[in-house]
Design an enzyme around this catalytic site. Structure first.
Site, short mmCIF file in Angstrom:
data_model
loop_
_atom_site.label_atom_id
_atom_site.label_comp_id
_atom_site.label_asym_id
_atom_site.label_seq_id
_atom_site.Cartn_x
_atom_site.Cartn_y
_atom_site.Cartn_z
N SER A 171 0.82 -1.22 0.00
CA SER A 171 0.00 0.00 0.00
C SER A 171 0.85 1.27 0.00
CB SER A 171 -0.94 0.01 1.21
OG SER A 171 -0.20 -0.12 2.40
N TYR A 228 12.71 -5.72 16.46
CA TYR A 228 12.83 -5.57 15.01
C TYR A 228 14.09 -6.25 14.48
CZ TYR A 228 12.95 -3.04 10.51
OH TYR A 228 12.99 -2.70 9.17
N SER A 252 -2.81 -4.18 5.52
CA SER A 252 -3.56 -4.48 6.75
C SER A 252 -4.65 -3.46 6.98
CB SER A 252 -2.63 -4.61 7.96
OG SER A 252 -2.03 -3.41 8.29
N VAL A 309 -0.65 -10.49 7.45
CA VAL A 309 0.31 -11.59 7.26
C VAL A 309 0.59 -12.37 8.55
CG1 VAL A 309 1.46 -10.59 5.23
CG2 VAL A 309 2.35 -10.09 7.53
N LYS A 359 14.44 -9.35 11.82
CA LYS A 359 15.14 -9.21 10.54
C LYS A 359 16.34 -10.17 10.45
CE LYS A 359 12.36 -6.20 8.78
NZ LYS A 359 11.54 -6.55 7.60
N ILE A 371 16.06 4.03 4.28
CA ILE A 371 15.30 4.38 3.07
C ILE A 371 14.18 5.34 3.47
CG2 ILE A 371 13.96 3.46 1.11
CD1 ILE A 371 16.85 2.30 1.23
N ALA A 391 15.76 -8.68 15.84
CA ALA A 391 15.62 -10.14 15.95
C ALA A 391 14.77 -10.67 14.79
CB ALA A 391 14.97 -10.51 17.29
P1 NAP Z 1 5.96 1.28 5.61
O1 NAP Z 1 6.02 2.49 4.77
O2 NAP Z 1 5.64 1.41 7.06
O3 NAP Z 1 4.92 0.24 4.93
C1 NAP Z 1 4.66 -0.98 5.55
C2 NAP Z 1 3.73 -1.80 4.67
O4 NAP Z 1 3.49 -3.06 5.32
C3 NAP Z 1 2.38 -1.15 4.47
O5 NAP Z 1 1.93 -1.47 3.17
C4 NAP Z 1 1.51 -1.85 5.51
O6 NAP Z 1 0.12 -1.90 5.18
C5 NAP Z 1 2.08 -3.25 5.45
N1 NAP Z 1 1.81 -4.04 6.64
C6 NAP Z 1 2.18 -3.77 7.92
N2 NAP Z 1 1.75 -4.74 8.74
C7 NAP Z 1 1.08 -5.64 7.97
C8 NAP Z 1 0.40 -6.85 8.24
N3 NAP Z 1 0.31 -7.35 9.48
N4 NAP Z 1 -0.19 -7.51 7.21
C9 NAP Z 1 -0.11 -7.01 5.95
N5 NAP Z 1 0.53 -5.87 5.63
C10 NAP Z 1 1.10 -5.19 6.64
O7 NAP Z 1 7.34 0.47 5.57
P2 NAP Z 1 8.57 0.55 4.55
O8 NAP Z 1 9.54 1.52 5.09
O9 NAP Z 1 8.09 0.66 3.16
O10 NAP Z 1 9.23 -0.90 4.80
C11 NAP Z 1 8.92 -2.03 4.00
C12 NAP Z 1 9.79 -3.18 4.45
O11 NAP Z 1 11.16 -2.81 4.33
C13 NAP Z 1 9.58 -3.58 5.92
O12 NAP Z 1 9.70 -4.98 6.05
C14 NAP Z 1 10.72 -2.88 6.62
O13 NAP Z 1 11.06 -3.53 7.82
C15 NAP Z 1 11.81 -3.00 5.58
N6 NAP Z 1 12.87 -2.00 5.74
C16 NAP Z 1 12.61 -0.68 5.64
C17 NAP Z 1 13.67 0.23 5.80
C18 NAP Z 1 13.47 1.72 5.69
O14 NAP Z 1 14.44 2.46 5.89
N7 NAP Z 1 12.28 2.22 5.35
C19 NAP Z 1 14.95 -0.24 6.06
C20 NAP Z 1 15.16 -1.60 6.16
C21 NAP Z 1 14.13 -2.48 5.99
P3 NAP Z 1 -0.93 -0.77 5.71
O15 NAP Z 1 -0.73 0.43 4.83
O16 NAP Z 1 -2.25 -1.42 5.50
O17 NAP Z 1 -0.60 -0.51 7.13
#
Ligand code: NAP
Length: 247
Positions: free
Chosen positions: A14, A155, A37, A64, A159, A188, A157
């Site tokens: 999303s 978090y 979600s 999920v 990852k 990011i 743990a």
């Molecule tokens: P984000 O903007 O917070 O988006 C999170 C996404 O996950 C949203 O689409 C959310 O849906 C969905 N989501 C959360 N809980 C869920 C659940 N229980 N079931 C289904 N969907 C769920 O996060 P992001 O920064 O894009 O991060 C994406 C991934 O990259 C994550 O795994 C994060 O840990 C990883 N990551 C991010 C960074 C960073 O710097 N941003 C760095 C390292 C790793 P809703 O919109 O419905 O809530």
């Protein structure tokens, strides 16, 4: 195109990195099944953005961390498109706090979504990929899973667990033509990092050799490659997209 007639499931499409992954895979010709979600409107917006590339796309409400939702999502993808060629376990949450202040619920919630959620997706999708004898699975981990981070024991743990799971699954599935890799983004710019105080961002910038934050396409471009047959001989790897932060 690179992914013509392929079908990809991307969890959490999303917004943020997940949305960029959906759009990038669609640009390469893949049909997209994504889930969310709470953000129905935003997920439907992602669907429209994907459809602009002439592919089919659907968004399904699925938590999920709930196995019934995971099964329904995977069944829906199979019914709509017949095969599942790419799985991207992207959905993730943070519930940060210093360890002594972190509640057990905040620990479990993050593990249940980020790690157990990815496990359940992996399990149900790999059943289909095993029958197909092909598939590419990409788990979105984090540099925090490699290096740790104060305030993120839950978090980090989750990852780090994804990295172990990636390597074990790669060993189980490799002989059947299925690759499993982890992508570890650094810092990011998304909603997840927008809630961090400016002082944390500037402190992190000091440890990034490239001296800038990454953007969602930096991650999505790598995922499109790993999801393609150009990456057919790459499995069990953890690839950082972090401007050099974790080396
Ligand atoms: P984000 O903007 O917070 O988006 C999170 C996404 O996950 C949203 O689409 C959310 O849906 C969905 N989501 C959360 N809980 C869920 C659940 N229980 N079931 C289904 N969907 C769920 O996060 P992001 O920064 O894009 O991060 C994406 C991934 O990259 C994550 O795994 C994060 O840990 C990883 N990551 C991010 C960074 C960073 O710097 N941003 C760095 C390292 C790793 P809703 O919109 O419905 O809530």
């Amino acid at each position: 195109m690179l992914l013509d007639n392929k079908t990809a499931i991307v969890t959490g499409g999303s917004r943020g990195i997940g949305r960029a992954i959906c759009i990038n895979l669609a640009k390469e010709g893949a049909n997209i099944v994504t889930c969310y979600s709470n953000g129905a409107d935003a997920a439907n917006e992602t669907v429209k953005m994907c459809e602009e590339f002439g592919v089919k796309a659907i968004a399904v409400k699925a938590n999920v961390a709930c196995e019934a939702d995971v099964e329904a999502l995977v069944n829906k993808a199979k019914e709509e498109f017949g095969s599942i060629d790419i799985l991207v376990n992207n959905a993730g949450i943070t519930k940060d706090n210093l360890m002594l202040k972190m509640t057990s619920d905040d620990f479990s919630d993050v593990i249940d979504t980020n790690l157990k959620g990815a496990f359940m997706m992996l399990k149900h999708v790999s059943k289909i990929m095993l029958r197909q004898k092909s598939g590419h699975i990409i788990n979105i981990s984090s540099v925090v899973g490699l290096r740790g981070n104060a305030g993120q024991v839950n978090y980090s743990a989750s990852k780090a667990g994804m990295i172990g799971m990636t390597k074990s699954a790669a060993k189980e599935l490799g002989s059947r033509g299925i690759t499993v890799n982890a992508v570890a983004p650094g810092f990011i710019e998304t909603d997840m990092t927008a809630k961090l105080p400016e002082s944390v961002v500037s402190e992190n910038l000091k440890s990034i050799p490239m001296k800038c934050l990454g953007n969602v396409n930096d991650v999505a471009n790598l995922v499109a490659f790993l999801g393609s047959d150009n990456a057919r001989y790459i499995t069990g790897q953890v690839i950082c997209v972090d401007g050099g932060m974790a080396m």
